[in-house]
Design an enzyme around this catalytic site. Structure first.
Site, PDB file in Angstrom:
ATOM      1  N   GLU A  75     -30.327  -2.107  20.290  1.00  0.00           N
ATOM      2  CA  GLU A  75     -28.994  -1.542  20.496  1.00  0.00           C
ATOM      3  C   GLU A  75     -28.272  -2.194  21.671  1.00  0.00           C
ATOM      4  O   GLU A  75     -27.050  -2.364  21.626  1.00  0.00           O
ATOM      5  CB  GLU A  75     -29.076  -0.029  20.689  1.00  0.00           C
ATOM      6  CG  GLU A  75     -29.496   0.744  19.440  1.00  0.00           C
ATOM      7  CD  GLU A  75     -28.569   0.520  18.253  1.00  0.00           C
ATOM      8  OE1 GLU A  75     -27.412   0.108  18.456  1.00  0.00           O
ATOM      9  OE2 GLU A  75     -29.009   0.755  17.109  1.00  0.00           O
ATOM     10  N   TYR A 122     -22.362   5.481  22.824  1.00  0.00           N
ATOM     11  CA  TYR A 122     -22.810   4.926  21.541  1.00  0.00           C
ATOM     12  C   TYR A 122     -24.328   4.733  21.530  1.00  0.00           C
ATOM     13  O   TYR A 122     -25.025   5.202  20.627  1.00  0.00           O
ATOM     14  CB  TYR A 122     -22.124   3.584  21.208  1.00  0.00           C
ATOM     15  CG  TYR A 122     -22.904   2.884  20.139  1.00  0.00           C
ATOM     16  CD1 TYR A 122     -22.783   3.290  18.817  1.00  0.00           C
ATOM     17  CD2 TYR A 122     -23.876   1.920  20.451  1.00  0.00           C
ATOM     18  CE1 TYR A 122     -23.576   2.730  17.821  1.00  0.00           C
ATOM     19  CE2 TYR A 122     -24.666   1.363  19.480  1.00  0.00           C
ATOM     20  CZ  TYR A 122     -24.518   1.766  18.161  1.00  0.00           C
ATOM     21  OH  TYR A 122     -25.316   1.243  17.201  1.00  0.00           O
ATOM     22  N   ASP A 175     -18.991   3.564  16.884  1.00  0.00           N
ATOM     23  CA  ASP A 175     -18.863   2.161  17.223  1.00  0.00           C
ATOM     24  C   ASP A 175     -17.634   1.605  16.494  1.00  0.00           C
ATOM     25  O   ASP A 175     -16.864   2.356  15.895  1.00  0.00           O
ATOM     26  CB  ASP A 175     -20.135   1.396  16.844  1.00  0.00           C
ATOM     27  CG  ASP A 175     -20.217   1.172  15.348  1.00  0.00           C
ATOM     28  OD1 ASP A 175     -19.692   2.028  14.592  1.00  0.00           O
ATOM     29  OD2 ASP A 175     -20.770   0.152  14.918  1.00  0.00           O
TER      30      ASP A 175
END
Length: 345
Positions: A33, A116, A134
Site C-alpha cells: 500500500e 486511505y 482513493d
DNA sequence: AAAACGGGGAC
DNA sequence: GTCCCAGTTTT
C-alpha cells in the site's frame, strides 16, 4: 441486486491476480500500500518483490539501514515513503514488539499511513469495516452518484465520503474495497471508460445523463516552476565527489554530485567561471557536458552535467570520494542514476 | 485550503 | 504538452 453484490460478483470474475492479493499478512499489505500511493500497479510490482525479498519480516526491515531501503526505492519517487517505511518498521519492531497494529486508529498513527492506507490495511489484513477512498473510488462515485463539485474540494470529498458510507458493505469490507478500486482501474477508467461492461451501469448517473467524460471534476493545479541544476561531476583518478541531500526538498537523503543551482538560466561560462570548491583547488576544463530536461509534477528541471578532473583534496562538509565502481552502492534519484549508468559505469 | 513531494505511462 | 496514478505531510 445491490451495488455491493454487483461489484463483488464482477470482481470475483474479472479481477487481476496481483502479488499482494495472495496474502493477508499486514506487513506485506502495508508495504504494497505504501508503494501503491500515487503509483501505478505495473510499476509497483517489481519494487514490491524486491522489498519483500530483501526484508521478509518487519524485523528484517527494522534492522536494515534507511540507505538500503532508499536504494531499493530508487526510481519510484516520493522518497518520504521510503524514509517513513524505515521509521515505521523500527517503530513496530521496537514499540509494538513486532506485532503489526490491528486497528484503524493504531494504523493511522504510523508514519506514512494516512486515511486511505489505514483503511486498506484494516480491511485487507484484518477484514475490518473501513471503506477506502482513493483516486479510483472518487472517480467511480463521482460518476455513479453524479457529483459535480471538484473531487479535490472539501465539499466534493464529503459528498464522496457520505455516498461511500451509504453503499459500503460492512459484511464484506475487504472484497468491497478491492472491488470498487478494481472497477475504477479496469472499467471506470479516467478516459474512455468501458461502460458497456460495467456491473452497475444501469444505475450510474453519469452513464444515464451522458456526462461520463466530464466527471469527475477536478480543480486546476499550479503550473510547474523552473529550476536550473548544474552538476559538477568532479573526478580524481577514478574517484567521484559525492554528498547526501539533507534539505527539505526533492530527493531528501539521496546522493548527488556537487550542485550549483540557480532560479534563472545561466550560461556555461557563468557556471564554470565560479570555482564551487575553493580557489586553491585546480579544476580542469570539462571533458564533456551533458544536458537534459527532467520533468517532475511540480518542477521542470533544466540540468547540466560538467565532467571534469581535479587534483586530490580532502573534501569539506559532507562531501566524500567514491570509487567509480561503487557509485551504484549509493542511493540516487533516477536522473543521476541514469547519468552514472550511461557515462561513468 | 493549498502546496510540496517523483517518476512513468497513456493520450 | 496534460492528466493521473491503490496519498501523505507540511505549511
Amino acid at each position: 441486486m445491490s451495488f455491493s453484490s454487483d461489484i463483488i460478483e464482477w470482481y470475483n470474475k474479472h479481477h487481476r491476480h496481483l502479488p499482494w492479493r495472495e496474502t493477508d499478512n499486514p506487513y506485506y499489505i502495508w508495504i504494497s500500500e505504501i508503494i501503491l500511493q500515487q503509483t501505478r500497479v505495473v510499476q509497483a510490482i517489481s519494487y514490491y518483490h524486491d522489498l519483500i525479498t530483501h526484508f521478509p519480516s518487519v524485523e528484517d526491515m527494522a534492522q536494515a539501514s534507511e540507505e538500503s531501503i532508499l536504494q531499493l526505492w530508487q526510481g519510484l519517487g516520493y522518497y518520504s515513503r521510503a524514509r517513513n517505511l524505515h521509521a515505521t518498521a523500527r517503530e513496530i519492531a521496537h514499540k509494538h514488539h513486532g506485532t503489526f497494529p490491528a486497528s484503524y486508529h493504531d494504523l493511522l498513527a504510523l508514519k506514512g499511513v494516512g486515511p486511505y492506507t489505514a483503511a486498506a490495511i484494516a480491511s485487507f489484513a484484518f477484514n475490518l469495516p473501513h471503506p477506502v477512498i482513493d483516486g479510483n473510488v472518487m472517480r467511480v462515485l463521482s460518476r455513479y452518484i453524479g457529483i459535480s463539485d471538484p473531487i479535490n474540494s472539501s465539499k466534493g470529498k464529503k459528498l464522496i465520503h457520505d455516498a461511500l458510507s451509504a453503499l459500503f458493505d460492512n459484511n464484506n469490507p475487504a472484497n468491497f474495497n478491492q472491488a470498487i478500486m478494481e472497477l475504477g482501474a479496469l472499467i471506470c477508467k479516467p478516459t474512455s471508460p468501458d461502460c458497456d461492461y460495467c456491473p452497475v451501469r444501469s444505475e450510474c448517473f453519469a452513464r444515464n445523463h451522458g456526462c461520463v467524460d466530464i466527471l469527475p471534476v477536478k480543480s486546476k493545479k499550479k503550473p510547474a516552476r523552473n529550476r536550473y541544476l548544474h552538476y559538477w561531476v568532479i573526478e580524481n583518478q577514478g574517484n567521484y565527489l559525492l554528498h547526501r541531500r539533507t534539505a527539505n526538498d526533492i530527493w531528501k537523503n539521496l546522493h548527488e554530485f556537487l550542485l550549483i543551482e540557480s532560479p534563472v538560466p545561466l550560461t556555461e561560462f557563468d557556471i564554470l567561471n565560479a570555482n564551487p570548491i575553493h580557489p586553491d583547488i585546480v579544476l580542469s576544463k570539462p571533458d564533456f557536458v551533458h544536458h537534459q530536461i527532467h520533468q517532475l509534477t511540480h518542477q521542470t528541471l533544466y540540468v547540466q552535467f560538467y565532467h571534469l578532473h581535479t587534483m586530490h583534496f580532502e573534501p569539506k562538509n559532507d562531501f566524500f570520494w567514491v570509487k567509480e565502481y561503487e557509485l551504484k552502492n549509493y542511493s540516487m534519484p533516477i536522473l543521476l542514476r541514469r547519468f552514472t549508468d550511461k557515462y561513468l559505469i
